[in-house]
Design a protein around this motif. Structure first.
Motif, PDB file in Angstrom:
ATOM      1  N   ARG A  11       0.833  -1.207   0.000  1.00 39.01           N
ATOM      2  CA  ARG A  11       0.000   0.000   0.000  1.00 39.01           C
ATOM      3  C   ARG A  11       0.863   1.251   0.000  1.00 39.01           C
ATOM      4  O   ARG A  11       1.900   1.301   0.655  1.00 39.01           O
ATOM      5  N   ARG A  12       0.399   2.238  -0.748  1.00 39.69           N
ATOM      6  CA  ARG A  12       0.977   3.581  -0.681  1.00 39.69           C
ATOM      7  C   ARG A  12      -0.099   4.520  -0.158  1.00 39.69           C
ATOM      8  O   ARG A  12      -1.241   4.432  -0.572  1.00 39.69           O
ATOM      9  N   VAL A  13       0.286   5.411   0.754  1.00 39.26           N
ATOM     10  CA  VAL A  13      -0.668   6.377   1.294  1.00 39.26           C
ATOM     11  C   VAL A  13      -0.251   7.747   0.759  1.00 39.26           C
ATOM     12  O   VAL A  13       0.799   8.272   1.127  1.00 39.26           O
ATOM     13  N   VAL A  19      -5.351   5.897  -0.626  1.00 48.06           N
ATOM     14  CA  VAL A  19      -4.500   4.708  -0.584  1.00 48.06           C
ATOM     15  C   VAL A  19      -4.458   4.089  -1.975  1.00 48.06           C
ATOM     16  O   VAL A  19      -5.499   3.902  -2.623  1.00 48.06           O
ATOM     17  N   GLN A  20      -3.253   3.806  -2.442  1.00 50.27           N
ATOM     18  CA  GLN A  20      -3.092   3.066  -3.697  1.00 50.27           C
ATOM     19  C   GLN A  20      -2.375   1.768  -3.380  1.00 50.27           C
ATOM     20  O   GLN A  20      -1.508   1.726  -2.506  1.00 50.27           O
ATOM     21  N   VAL A  21      -2.748   0.719  -4.087  1.00 50.32           N
ATOM     22  CA  VAL A  21      -2.117  -0.584  -3.865  1.00 50.32           C
ATOM     23  C   VAL A  21      -1.291  -0.932  -5.090  1.00 50.32           C
ATOM     24  O   VAL A  21      -1.801  -0.950  -6.216  1.00 50.32           O
ATOM     25  N   GLU A 210       3.618  -4.999   6.057  1.00 46.08           N
ATOM     26  CA  GLU A 210       2.406  -4.177   6.038  1.00 46.08           C
ATOM     27  C   GLU A 210       2.775  -2.705   6.126  1.00 46.08           C
ATOM     28  O   GLU A 210       3.667  -2.322   6.880  1.00 46.08           O
ATOM     29  N   THR A 211       2.044  -1.893   5.367  1.00 48.74           N
ATOM     30  CA  THR A 211       2.234  -0.442   5.421  1.00 48.74           C
ATOM     31  C   THR A 211       1.300   0.147   6.471  1.00 48.74           C
ATOM     32  O   THR A 211       0.106  -0.142   6.460  1.00 48.74           O
TER      33      THR A 211
END
Length: 492
Positions: A11-13, A19-21, A210-211
């Motif tokens: 995940r990117r926040v 949130v983008q995966v 995990e992010t």
């Protein structure tokens, strides 16, 4: 344990909270972003059947220089921090296990091995950066000893593997018609774009793959967190703060009880801990404030003070809620007996000439496209050079220094396999570790005993791309010579 490519969601926040995966295709242990937890006790034999199911790759054939990236799908295992044999099918980093090969490791753990937090990771020279940057690492916990102390045995435990996965969209080397998020190019290991304000990509350090995880705690509760820095490059400076509070005045103290898997025998109250690649830190986190009262219900943050990007600073959230839980910290005098090593005093040294370890970076070509050379004691690693000989039973001092280009490389984490070392910290206390950051211009005097094991092992910088580039040396502990009659009699 199978080494294979696997696809993971990371995940990117983004700055606006979205949130983008990203789907990321990485070399992995058992298809997971972090390898399985290995748990052992003193006296156990740890057996690991390592199956390499990575595909064949062109960089594995032909004559390679000893340094620089090569053999990215050849692997092995290093049991980092363990005082075990470095030879044979034990903690032997000279092994190379190629695609479609398997190898059975058998690591005999001595019955007096201290309990602590260690880890394992790939250590095939030329491929360490690519493989560790893909997440090829996992926890190795030695149980016993300190775990039974009152105040620790009741605490919930969290093993927290911190990783920096420098993936980016590249041409898939196995299918050139496809693009994929991967860790394939050596240059990627230096491109930590999420650690600068230049590209706010929403990338973050992962904890156990995990992010931005969320932990639940009750007010007053005590937990034991085992931090493992399994990243490849940048340090962390960890701090606990109230969400929205002032980090400088409202940080929540916690208690350091072990470094690099070695119990300190103390309960050190700290506001912040610094971790470099390879470091482990065991801390007790108590959900109480600076005033000693249980924390108010709400959200608290684990932050990295090294990170400049305010979004990426936050590593995890801790939600404190529910009825208070009355828990005690251990008494320092209960921890003292579990500090496993006696200090090395002057009179115990068997030599008065320290062993040198000098990290040096030379800039061969200036920016904008700088080229560097990574040296240890003035030379690049040479697998064919004879190892530095050390004598079993000797007790020696090491002089560890660092020079170079501080604006690019502020220093190097010194890591030595098999035998840990002691150094004296800024407060004048003796600390035992197996990895120690040496800033450019600094000088450390370390002391160590070469105990129990003979064989060849490594000393290197634990910024593993520097190790792949040649900042490493082969050492060998040999039995003492027998002087009787001038010959080499049997070794006892």
């Amino acid at each position: 344990m199978t080494v294979q490519y696997a696809t993971h969601p990371i995940r990117r926040v983004l700055a606006d909270g979205q949130v983008q995966v990203d789907l990321v295709n990485l070399r992995s242990y058992n298809g997971k972003l972090v390898g399985p937890v290995m748990e052992v006790r003193p006296g156990d034999t740890l057996k690991v059947l390592l199956k390499n199911q990575l595909p064949f790759k062109e960089d594995m054939v032909g004559d390679h220089p000893h340094n620089g990236p090569h053999g990215s799908n050849v692997t092995n295992l290093h049991f980092h921090g363990m005082h075990v044999s470095p030879a044979g099918n034990s903690d032997n980093v000279m092994l190379s296990i190629g695609p479609n090969q398997q190898f059975e490791y058998e690591v005999k753990i001595p019955s007096d091995h201290p309990a602590g937090t260690h880890w394992y990771h790939a250590h095939k020279h030329g491929a360490v950066g690519i493989q560790l940057g893909s997440g090829m690492a996992g926890p190795l916990i030695v149980r016993g000893g300190i775990d039974g102390v009152e105040g620790i045995r009741e605490a919930r435990e969290r093993i927290l593997v911190l990783q920096q996965i420098p993936y980016k969209m590249v041409t898939n080397p196995y299918d050139e018609t496809q693009q994929a998020n991967m860790v394939e190019e050596f240059g990627q290991l230096f491109e930590f774009t999420w650690l600068s304000e230049l590209v706010p990509q929403g990338r973050r350090v992962t904890l156990n793959g995990e992010t931005l995880p969320t932990f639940q705690m009750r007010p007053g509760e005590v937990e034991r967190w085992r931090f493992i820095h399994a990243g490849i490059h940048f340090p962390f400076r960890l701090r606990l703060v109230r969400e929205g509070g002032n980090p400088a005045t409202e940080s929540i103290p916690y208690y350091l009880i072990a470094m690099d898997g070695i119990t300190t025998g103390r309960l050190d109250k700290v506001d912040e801990t610094e971790m470099h690649p390879g470091y482990r830190e065991d801390v007790l986190v108590q959900a109480v404030g600076r005033d000693g009262k249980p924390l108010a219900q709400g959200t608290y943050l684990l932050v990295d003070e090294v990170e400049q990007n305010p979004q990426a600073k936050v590593l995890a959230r801790i939600v404190v809620s529910g009825p208070p839980k009355k828990m005690k910290l251990p008494k320092p005098q209960a921890l003292a007996p579990f500090a496993p090593f006696k200090p090395i005093l002057d009179e115990e040294l068997t030599s008065h000439t320290p062993q040198p370890a000098h990290f040096e970076v030379q800039m061969l070509q200036p920016p904008p496209t700088p080229v560097f050379k990574f040296l240890l004691n003035g030379v690049e690693f040479d697998a064919h050079a004879p190892p530095r000989k050390l004598t079993l039973g000797a007790v020696e001092e090491w002089l560890v220094t660092s020079t170079g280009v501080p604006e690019f490389f502020p220093g190097h984490p010194f890591h030595i396999h098999t035998n840990p070392f002691q150094f004296t910290d800024a407060q004048g206390r003796i600390v035992w570790k197996d990895t120690l950051f040496v800033p450019v211009g600094a000088e450390f005097r370390l002391r160590t005993r070469y105990k129990r094991y003979v064989g060849q092992f490594m000393l290197h910088c634990h910024i593993v791309s520097h190790e792949d580039e040649g900042m490493m040396e082969l050492l060998e502990v040999v039995p003492p010579k027998q002087d009787a009659g001038g010959g080499h009699g049997p070794h006892h």
